[in-house]
Write an enzyme that holds these catalytic residues in place. Structure first.
Site, PDB file in Angstrom:
ATOM      1  N   THR A  40      35.641  44.849  32.771  1.00  0.00           N
ATOM      2  CA  THR A  40      34.346  45.315  33.273  1.00  0.00           C
ATOM      3  C   THR A  40      33.260  44.283  32.994  1.00  0.00           C
ATOM      4  O   THR A  40      32.398  44.014  33.836  1.00  0.00           O
ATOM      5  CB  THR A  40      33.973  46.658  32.626  1.00  0.00           C
ATOM      6  OG1 THR A  40      34.973  47.633  32.956  1.00  0.00           O
ATOM      7  CG2 THR A  40      32.617  47.149  33.102  1.00  0.00           C
ATOM      8  N   HIS A  43      33.408  41.560  35.537  1.00  0.00           N
ATOM      9  CA  HIS A  43      32.776  41.945  36.808  1.00  0.00           C
ATOM     10  C   HIS A  43      31.258  41.786  36.727  1.00  0.00           C
ATOM     11  O   HIS A  43      30.622  41.325  37.681  1.00  0.00           O
ATOM     12  CB  HIS A  43      33.126  43.389  37.163  1.00  0.00           C
ATOM     13  CG  HIS A  43      34.541  43.602  37.580  1.00  0.00           C
ATOM     14  ND1 HIS A  43      35.081  43.018  38.695  1.00  0.00           N
ATOM     15  CD2 HIS A  43      35.538  44.349  37.018  1.00  0.00           C
ATOM     16  CE1 HIS A  43      36.353  43.383  38.826  1.00  0.00           C
ATOM     17  NE2 HIS A  43      36.649  44.187  37.804  1.00  0.00           N
ATOM     18  N   ILE A 175      45.629  45.867  29.145  1.00  0.00           N
ATOM     19  CA  ILE A 175      45.916  47.294  29.077  1.00  0.00           C
ATOM     20  C   ILE A 175      47.346  47.578  29.535  1.00  0.00           C
ATOM     21  O   ILE A 175      48.037  48.419  28.962  1.00  0.00           O
ATOM     22  CB  ILE A 175      44.881  48.102  29.886  1.00  0.00           C
ATOM     23  CG1 ILE A 175      43.497  47.936  29.260  1.00  0.00           C
ATOM     24  CG2 ILE A 175      45.256  49.582  29.927  1.00  0.00           C
ATOM     25  CD1 ILE A 175      42.382  48.664  29.991  1.00  0.00           C
TER      26      ILE A 175
END
Length: 341
Positions: A40, A43, A175
């Site tokens: 994130t 981004h 992940i």
């Protein structure tokens, strides 16, 4: 204090001096020790279409952290200065139907730390006491700083029963690699991870994958034959956000197979719904962590032998954050830790 800030509506981040946040009566002020970089954050750095729609600069970014309690608000009873803590990055309203029913991870008004409000890439962060988690002091602080993404992996992997099952994971990012370790720990028979990044496929092997498959060079049908699988995969964990990977997964599942979807897919992904319907597949979307059952399970699995250390590949001082983001852009890394201590 110093903080990594999204200063303007353009690519890039800056390190600058900002005021130390205040702790309200229900808040905990935390002195940051370590943070880890998330996709994130990448981004936001890139200032892609999602970031342009979501982020309101100027704002401190980051939501994966560990620190010690510096101060508490007058209404806070269960935390004391010096406590080792981390925090849940999703702030919920507490009043909607799901919150009142104890399903806080499904709150319709969730606010993201480092996304919708100032984050943890700073010397201090202040968050509500309801979002603070007492960390196990025996754990390395760099592991605790990864509790947020590890919690995503735990939530996704444990959505369906894994004991004795054959598990397919699409996406060997941090992940996905954590998911492989969790599936092994939870008793899966075979854990197959697919990606096209050789560096991260090697990480998946170190994290316990039975096979790590370069999807450009080998098919899932060939892998199933190699492993002697008579039917398809029982459980799928989609962590790539890649449309082709999702469609390859649906075709590789057994009849009645179950898929947990964590990767962020484009809104216009075509899916062969005949495969889903006629094979009786279950697809479930996953967002964040179950508050706070996932945190308990994450802690207990680490106490009972789950090892995510191989996924941490780089450790940098926070002033070297640009180097960390460059590594993230390259894909030649796992989790990157920034040291603020």
């Amino acid at each position: 204090m110093r903080a990594i800030v999204k200063k303007s509506a353009a690519p890039g981040l800056v390190l600058e001096e900002v005021p130390v946040p205040e702790a309200g009566i229900n808040d905990v002020l935390i002195k940051i020790l370590k943070t880890s970089i998330c996709g994130t954050d990448v981004h936001i750095d890139q200032w892609d279409a999602w970031a342009q729609k979501t982020i309101r600069p100027p704002m401190i970014i980051g939501h994966e952290f560990v620190g010690t309690v510096a101060a508490v608000g007058s209404n806070v009873e269960h935390f004391q200065p010096g406590d080792l803590v981390t925090g849940e990055g999703h702030l919920v309203c507490g009043h909607c139907r799901n919150c009142l029913a104890g399903r806080r991870h499904l709150c319709k008004d969730t606010v993201g730390v480092g996304v919708n409000r100032d984050g943890a890439f700073a010397e201090y962060i202040s968050i509500p006491a309801t979002n603070v988690w007492h960390a196990e002091p025996s754990f390395p602080t760099e592991i605790i700083s990864c509790f947020d993404p590890l919690g995503n992996a735990v939530h996704t992997a444990l959505t369906f029963d894994l004991l004795g099952e054959d598990v397919l994971i699409t996406g060997a990012g941090p992940i996905g690699c954590m998911g492989a370790a969790i599936a092994r720990h939870a008793g899966a028979r075979y854990v197959v991870v697919t990606d096209i990044n050789p560096y991260r496929l090697d990480l998946a092997r170190h994290m316990g994958a039975t096979l790590a498959l370069d999807a450009r060079k080998e098919s899932l049908a060939e892998v199933q034959k190699k492993l002697g699988m008579k039917e398809g995969f029982d459980v799928g964990l989609e962590m790539s956000g890649n449309p082709k990977a999702l469609n390859d997964m649906t075709r590789a599942m057994c009849h009645g197979g179950k898929i947990a979807l964590l990767g962020i897919l484009p809104s216009d992904v075509p899916i062969d719904w005949n495969v889903v319907i006629f094979n009786g597949l279950t697809l479930k979307g996953i967002y964040g962590r179950q508050m706070y059952e996932t945190w308990y399970k994450t802690t207990v699995m680490l106490q009972s032998g789950l090892d995510i250390r191989p996924v941490i590949t780089h450790r940098l001082h926070y002033t070297e954050f640009a180097k960390g983001f460059a590594l993230m852009h390259s894909g030649q890394c796992g989790k990157i830790i920034l040291d603020w201590s």
